[in-house]
Motif scaffolding. Sequence first.
Motif, PDB file in Angstrom:
ATOM      1  N   PHE A 148      17.658  -0.415 106.417  1.00 36.20           N
ATOM      2  CA  PHE A 148      17.600  -1.767 105.884  1.00 36.20           C
ATOM      3  C   PHE A 148      18.092  -1.814 104.434  1.00 36.20           C
ATOM      4  N   VAL A 152      20.899  -4.327 102.754  1.00 31.97           N
ATOM      5  CA  VAL A 152      20.684  -5.108 101.535  1.00 31.97           C
ATOM      6  C   VAL A 152      21.797  -4.853 100.526  1.00 31.97           C
ATOM      7  N   PHE A 318      19.275 -13.086 107.237  1.00 32.57           N
ATOM      8  CA  PHE A 318      19.536 -11.774 107.838  1.00 32.57           C
ATOM      9  C   PHE A 318      19.400 -11.829 109.358  1.00 32.57           C
ATOM     10  N   GLU A 323      20.045  -9.241 112.544  1.00 37.25           N
ATOM     11  CA  GLU A 323      18.982  -8.255 112.343  1.00 37.25           C
ATOM     12  C   GLU A 323      17.717  -8.668 113.090  1.00 37.25           C
ATOM     13  N   SER A 327      13.347  -5.983 110.426  1.00 39.76           N
ATOM     14  CA  SER A 327      14.390  -5.567 109.487  1.00 39.76           C
ATOM     15  C   SER A 327      14.787  -6.720 108.576  1.00 39.76           C
ATOM     16  N   CYS A 331      14.567  -6.921 104.464  1.00 44.22           N
ATOM     17  CA  CYS A 331      15.753  -7.240 103.660  1.00 44.22           C
ATOM     18  C   CYS A 331      15.508  -8.469 102.785  1.00 44.22           C
ATOM     19  N   SER A 334      13.184  -7.967  99.854  1.00 42.96           N
ATOM     20  CA  SER A 334      13.737  -7.082  98.825  1.00 42.96           C
ATOM     21  C   SER A 334      14.578  -7.832  97.799  1.00 42.96           C
TER      22      SER A 334
END
Length: 752
Positions: A148, A152, A318, A323, A327, A331, A334
């Motif tokens: 992951f 990113v 995402f 994804e 996951s 992402c 983050s």
Amino acid sequence: MGELPVLIQDLALILVVAGVVTLLFKKLKQPLVLGYILAGFLVSPHMPYTASVADNESIHLWADIGVMFLLFSLGLDFSFKKILKMGASPVISACSIIFFMSMLGVLVGHAFGWGKMDCIFLGGMLAMSSTTIIYKAFDDLGLRQQQFAGLVMSVLILEDILAIVMMVLLSAVASGNNPDGGQMLGSIFQIVFFLVLWLVVGIFAIPALLRKVRPLINNEVLLIVSLGLCCAMAVFSTKVGFSSAFGAFIMGSILAETVEAERIEKLVEPVKNLFGAVFFVSVGMLVDPKILVEYALPITALVLTILVGQALFGTFSFMLGGESLKSAMRCGFSMAQIGEFSFIIASLGLSLGVIGDFLYPVVVAVSVITTFLTPYMIRFATPVYNSLEKRLPQKLVKLLNQMTISQKDRQEKSLWKPMLTQMGLNTLIYSILSAAAIAVMFTFVLPFMQQVMPGEELKLYANLITGILTILVIAPFLRAMVMKKNRSEEYRALWAQSSRNRLPLMLTIAVRALVALVFIFYICHRLTHFANALVITIGIVLLAAIILSRWIKQRSITLERLFIMNLRSREIAAQIHGRKRPLYEGKLLDRDIHISEFEVPYNSMWMGQTLKQLNLSNKFGVHVSSILRGGHRLNIPDGDYIIFPGDTLQVIGTDEQFSALREAIEHEVFGEDNELEKREMKLRQMIIGQDSPFIGKTLIESGIRDIYSCMVVGLEEGQESLSPFKPTRKFQEGDIVWVVGEEESLDALLSS
């Protein structure tokens, strides 16, 4: 002696304060960017208890240079080939995140009653996550090798690129009183035109130049040449209406495709660090505590907007990219912060005079708060997913995961799509090159020819000569535009597949030929006064001659091969030196399995052991596919390969397996030697007495090396130098032997 210039005094103050503060932040394991901002606040006029910078204008000039070199370094890290290989998933995610976060920023700005341009620029600032801060957080948390994290970083690279485009668009919006859709489309077209032109011409010229002068280049010369190219492109960029930072980024991305890219990156890094530090210090100088107190509520609202917005819309974006829910949440969580590009966009707004002075310190405060919260948001993603998974219906969770994974696996089976995409891209590139060549010829060559041949009588000849030269210049481009992909596998397969395909296939050639004819018609109309029928006839004849000409065909193929070679030069060098990752990396079937790299530390307990002895497959479930050592790749190593310090292991496995392997590599190391002083080697004399246990024994039989960890270096026989002690010679009474070893070992030997 004359008085020291104010600029030098200011620079000394900035660097000393920044050095002290960044040492503190390094000790506290916090991002250095925040340290620079704090240092800027300490040396600003807003801080009455410390010395302040005297010449703000010069500092901001240095800061502008810092932005230029920061984006030049970003370009060196960037590769258009990597973006193309990523596929649509990161592009969809990045564009979605930027759209959603920009809209949120505009809405929050309107909610507080801020001006139109303040809201637009605020949206741009909130859309940009920080590549530096996220990379540092992943590194500190030991997540950089996980799958992951790679997703990113791919999206962050695209965001940085789109930020460059956004800066150009924001400049266009700021310069217009009432910018409309047409103006925006014109700006986008202008960006695409110059972007393609600079990249294509740059990849033709720059690698060829560096290849020619490679024997003459050392580190000093390469640094000067690289920075010179950077500054030249920055100047050229400003001349055609873009920012210097945009031009610096373009030159960096061109140099990124050369063999010297990594070397240039290392050489430029100290320059980037110096001027980048000045830029971030200048950011901190704009922080006004009074404004922060006054705008405490908007700052809190913006922090919550970023945290909640990225958690929700980032996750959704995402998932749109294909994804799974888990996951996508990791992402999205983050990316809940803003950083470098937000400051750069804010600087752009201030320099254009279209945003309020309050917005800059507000954005800096938001960045500082979200940066501190970034590690907690990354850790928070998995517990939130686990909690959500328990509360949501299992069928819905399973449906979301299966839908996104199947979306990722979906492939376009039609041969039309890749063929038409490639044809369209070729037509666009060669059209831009042809248009640029015509513009250059009409701007420089035509006036020169008209000066050489003055008067109305000779003007026609000057125009004809310029027209012929222009057509010869663009002829390879026009031929490639019309003929390329006409013999490709897709074209032949579609032609043989069905007779219904043949008319559309012939139509693709006719359309491209028509585009090529437009350029010839334009040249003829611009330089002659022939009738339309004659112009059309001349155009068709010239295009037919271009297509049939063997010389032009050979020239077109040569130019294309040179371009491909320059484009792949860095990739070829990486393959030769064993640095290129395997092609099958993106084709692993299991979504949880991927490839990552782990470096063996210099003090690892693994060194000297074979792969069979380490038994990594049974211990961690991973498979070592390659070992990178000394610039070379050892593929599919067997169990007898020995591990050396500094080896880079390319490993296939899952995120969980990588975490266990990484922990083992970091912890299975030799600790520091606390008795270092006892490791000193000394030379001692040993006389073999009548009661010595070594009499009658050879060196091997004596056990001096194996038992006592000492080494016999020679036999003293009354000569100026020691005689070698042969392994087969036996010790005799009266022998004077010189031995080397640690003090404790020597004491044990001599007392035996």
